[in-house]
Design a protein around this motif. Structure first.
Motif, PDB file in Angstrom:
ATOM      1  N   ASN A   1       0.823  -1.216   0.000  1.00  0.00           N
ATOM      2  CA  ASN A   1       0.000   0.000   0.000  1.00  0.00           C
ATOM      3  C   ASN A   1       0.853   1.261   0.000  1.00  0.00           C
ATOM      4  N   GLU A   2       1.992   1.211   0.699  1.00  0.00           N
ATOM      5  CA  GLU A   2       2.860   2.385   0.764  1.00  0.00           C
ATOM      6  C   GLU A   2       3.471   2.708  -0.593  1.00  0.00           C
ATOM      7  N   THR A   3       3.535   1.705  -1.442  1.00  0.00           N
ATOM      8  CA  THR A   3       4.054   1.895  -2.790  1.00  0.00           C
ATOM      9  C   THR A   3       2.957   2.374  -3.726  1.00  0.00           C
ATOM     10  N   VAL A   4       1.867   1.612  -3.792  1.00  0.00           N
ATOM     11  CA  VAL A   4       0.892   1.879  -4.854  1.00  0.00           C
ATOM     12  C   VAL A   4      -0.079   3.007  -4.558  1.00  0.00           C
ATOM     13  N   VAL A   5      -0.434   3.237  -3.298  1.00  0.00           N
ATOM     14  CA  VAL A   5      -1.398   4.314  -3.018  1.00  0.00           C
ATOM     15  C   VAL A   5      -0.841   5.669  -3.447  1.00  0.00           C
ATOM     16  N   PRO A   6       0.375   6.047  -3.021  1.00  0.00           N
ATOM     17  CA  PRO A   6       0.915   7.321  -3.513  1.00  0.00           C
ATOM     18  C   PRO A   6       1.193   7.325  -5.016  1.00  0.00           C
ATOM     19  N   VAL A   7       1.669   6.205  -5.553  1.00  0.00           N
ATOM     20  CA  VAL A   7       1.988   6.170  -6.980  1.00  0.00           C
ATOM     21  C   VAL A   7       0.725   6.310  -7.822  1.00  0.00           C
ATOM     22  N   ILE A   8      -0.332   5.625  -7.454  1.00  0.00           N
ATOM     23  CA  ILE A   8      -1.602   5.760  -8.188  1.00  0.00           C
ATOM     24  C   ILE A   8      -2.097   7.198  -8.110  1.00  0.00           C
ATOM     25  N   ALA A   9      -1.967   7.821  -6.945  1.00  0.00           N
ATOM     26  CA  ALA A   9      -2.382   9.224  -6.794  1.00  0.00           C
ATOM     27  C   ALA A   9      -1.574  10.127  -7.723  1.00  0.00           C
ATOM     28  N   LEU A  10      -0.278   9.852  -7.843  1.00  0.00           N
ATOM     29  CA  LEU A  10       0.576  10.643  -8.732  1.00  0.00           C
ATOM     30  C   LEU A  10       0.155  10.461 -10.195  1.00  0.00           C
ATOM     31  N   VAL A  11      -0.104   9.220 -10.578  1.00  0.00           N
ATOM     32  CA  VAL A  11      -0.538   8.940 -11.949  1.00  0.00           C
ATOM     33  C   VAL A  11      -1.873   9.621 -12.236  1.00  0.00           C
ATOM     34  N   ASP A  12      -2.812   9.518 -11.299  1.00  0.00           N
ATOM     35  CA  ASP A  12      -4.128  10.139 -11.473  1.00  0.00           C
ATOM     36  C   ASP A  12      -4.026  11.664 -11.564  1.00  0.00           C
ATOM     37  N   ALA A  13      -2.982  12.219 -10.917  1.00  0.00           N
ATOM     38  CA  ALA A  13      -2.786  13.674 -10.941  1.00  0.00           C
ATOM     39  C   ALA A  13      -2.052  14.138 -12.197  1.00  0.00           C
ATOM     40  N   GLY A  14      -1.628  13.186 -13.034  1.00  0.00           N
ATOM     41  CA  GLY A  14      -1.013  13.557 -14.300  1.00  0.00           C
ATOM     42  C   GLY A  14       0.493  13.461 -14.360  1.00  0.00           C
ATOM     43  N   TYR A  15       1.090  12.751 -13.390  1.00  0.00           N
ATOM     44  CA  TYR A  15       2.550  12.628 -13.375  1.00  0.00           C
ATOM     45  C   TYR A  15       2.995  11.282 -13.940  1.00  0.00           C
ATOM     46  N   GLU A  16       4.115  11.304 -14.619  1.00  0.00           N
ATOM     47  CA  GLU A  16       4.734  10.082 -15.138  1.00  0.00           C
ATOM     48  C   GLU A  16       5.624   9.491 -14.048  1.00  0.00           C
ATOM     49  N   ILE A  17       5.583   8.176 -13.896  1.00  0.00           N
ATOM     50  CA  ILE A  17       6.341   7.487 -12.863  1.00  0.00           C
ATOM     51  C   ILE A  17       7.513   6.736 -13.469  1.00  0.00           C
ATOM     52  N   VAL A  18       8.676   6.894 -12.839  1.00  0.00           N
ATOM     53  CA  VAL A  18       9.843   6.081 -13.180  1.00  0.00           C
ATOM     54  C   VAL A  18      10.267   5.365 -11.905  1.00  0.00           C
ATOM     55  N   LEU A  19      10.221   4.040 -11.924  1.00  0.00           N
ATOM     56  CA  LEU A  19      10.606   3.226 -10.772  1.00  0.00           C
ATOM     57  C   LEU A  19      12.047   2.761 -10.941  1.00  0.00           C
ATOM     58  N   ALA A  20      12.845   2.977  -9.911  1.00  0.00           N
ATOM     59  CA  ALA A  20      14.241   2.552  -9.951  1.00  0.00           C
ATOM     60  C   ALA A  20      14.624   1.919  -8.625  1.00  0.00           C
ATOM     61  N   THR A  21      15.505   0.938  -8.687  1.00  0.00           N
ATOM     62  CA  THR A  21      16.011   0.248  -7.497  1.00  0.00           C
ATOM     63  C   THR A  21      17.528   0.114  -7.631  1.00  0.00           C
ATOM     64  N   PRO A  22      18.211  -0.247  -6.544  1.00  0.00           N
ATOM     65  CA  PRO A  22      19.666  -0.386  -6.643  1.00  0.00           C
ATOM     66  C   PRO A  22      20.121  -1.338  -7.746  1.00  0.00           C
ATOM     67  N   ASN A  23      19.470  -2.506  -7.864  1.00  0.00           N
ATOM     68  CA  ASN A  23      19.948  -3.468  -8.865  1.00  0.00           C
ATOM     69  C   ASN A  23      19.072  -3.555 -10.113  1.00  0.00           C
ATOM     70  N   GLY A  24      18.046  -2.706 -10.177  1.00  0.00           N
ATOM     71  CA  GLY A  24      17.220  -2.657 -11.371  1.00  0.00           C
ATOM     72  C   GLY A  24      16.152  -3.720 -11.469  1.00  0.00           C
TER      73      GLY A  24
ATOM     74  N   HIS B   1      -7.222  -3.605  -6.667  1.00  0.00           N
ATOM     75  CA  HIS B   1      -6.806  -2.567  -7.614  1.00  0.00           C
ATOM     76  C   HIS B   1      -5.320  -2.241  -7.427  1.00  0.00           C
ATOM     77  N   GLY B   2      -4.902  -2.107  -6.174  1.00  0.00           N
ATOM     78  CA  GLY B   2      -3.503  -1.811  -5.881  1.00  0.00           C
ATOM     79  C   GLY B   2      -2.574  -2.931  -6.289  1.00  0.00           C
ATOM     80  N   ARG B   3      -2.985  -4.162  -5.990  1.00  0.00           N
ATOM     81  CA  ARG B   3      -2.170  -5.317  -6.353  1.00  0.00           C
ATOM     82  C   ARG B   3      -2.064  -5.431  -7.876  1.00  0.00           C
TER      83      ARG B   3
END
Length: 266
Positions: free
Chosen positions: A31-54, A78-80
């Motif tokens: 939930n800590e990942t998808v709730v804010p990310v979905i809100a960002l997408v709904d607000a019109g922002y593009e998401i780029v996900l990055a991690t240390p090893n990709g 929906h989040g899953r």
């Protein structure tokens, strides 16, 4: 039309050290990942996900339940589904590649929690480079739950600082924390009392340090809610921090508002 890009920094950790030797299971909270990310997408922002090893972050199974979506089964599904299927969650990049391609094109950065960031992100030199870039430019920077501990990656000797925390060497830790970019900022983070049920029922052992103490030693002004697991978000300058999993919606709203303010003034 997209308003801008937001960098979401995920963890690759699946185990965390516990006192006495050995490790316990960990991961990133769904939930800590998808709730804010979905809100960002709904607000019109593009998401780029990055991690240390990709590779895609590992979701902590204890978070993979409707309970963390307010008991709403539909919201959980929906989040899953978003995490499993949305291209933004599957086109994962390395932190290094994001840096090499240039950070100026990003409007803000978000780091979700779960205990996983305590293992890798808080001592990741590339995340440190990213955070110093955003801090120098005053761009919205948000951390949720255990996520705020990753702000310590901005320290020049973040690995050594983490090692000092594990060793219980407060004097060395204080020395290593000098000139931290976020010293003096008001913040919140997952509290020591909120950690106890995780230690008892999930890890079956105690962590080497708690999050508020680790951040206070570096100079943060940390406050946590008196009532465990109640929503709590603090905004200070460009920094937005949320205390626990139930702060997912409030931090999403504050991050979107901060990004929108920057977009309007640009």
């Amino acid at each position: 039309m997209r308003k801008g890009k937001v960098l979401v920094v995920g963890s690759n950790a699946t185990r965390i050290e516990i006192q006495g030797g050995g490790t316990g299971p960990t991961g990133q909270y769904l939930n800590e990942t998808v709730v804010p990310v979905i809100a960002l997408v709904d607000a019109g922002y593009e998401i780029v996900l990055a991690t240390p090893n990709g590779t895609k972050p590992y979701i902590d199974p204890v978070s993979d339940v409707a309970q963390h979506f307010g008991g709403d089964e539909a919201a959980y599904r929906h989040g899953r589904g978003f995490f499993d299927d949305n291209p933004a969650m599957n086109n994962v990049r390395t932190l290094r590649s994001v840096i090499d391609d240039g950070l100026d094109g990003y409007a803000g950065v978000f780091v979700p929690g779960g205990q996983a960031p305590v293992v890798d992100l808080m001592q990741d030199a590339e995340l440190g480079e990213i955070l110093r870039h955003f801090h120098a430019r005053g761009k919205p920077t948000a951390f949720l739950c255990h996520g705020p501990i990753a702000s310590l990656a901005a320290l020049p000797q973040a690995k050594q600082y983490r090692a000092a925390l594990i060793a219980g060497d407060v004097t060395k830790g204080a020395e290593l924390a000098k000139d931290w970019q976020y010293a003096g900022y008001k913040m919140t983070v997952f509290s020591a009392s909120e950690e106890k049920p995780i230690e008892e029922h999930v890890l079956h052992g105690k962590l080497y340090f708690n999050m508020p103490d680790a951040m206070r030693l570096a100079g943060a002004h940390v406050t946590t809610n008196a009532v465990d697991f109640s929503p709590h978000v603090i905004e200070d300058r460009e920094l937005i921090t949320g205390q626990n999993p139930r702060s997912d919606h409030p931090i999403a709203a504050k991050l979107v508002a901060a990004l929108d303010r920057v977009a309007v003034s640009a």
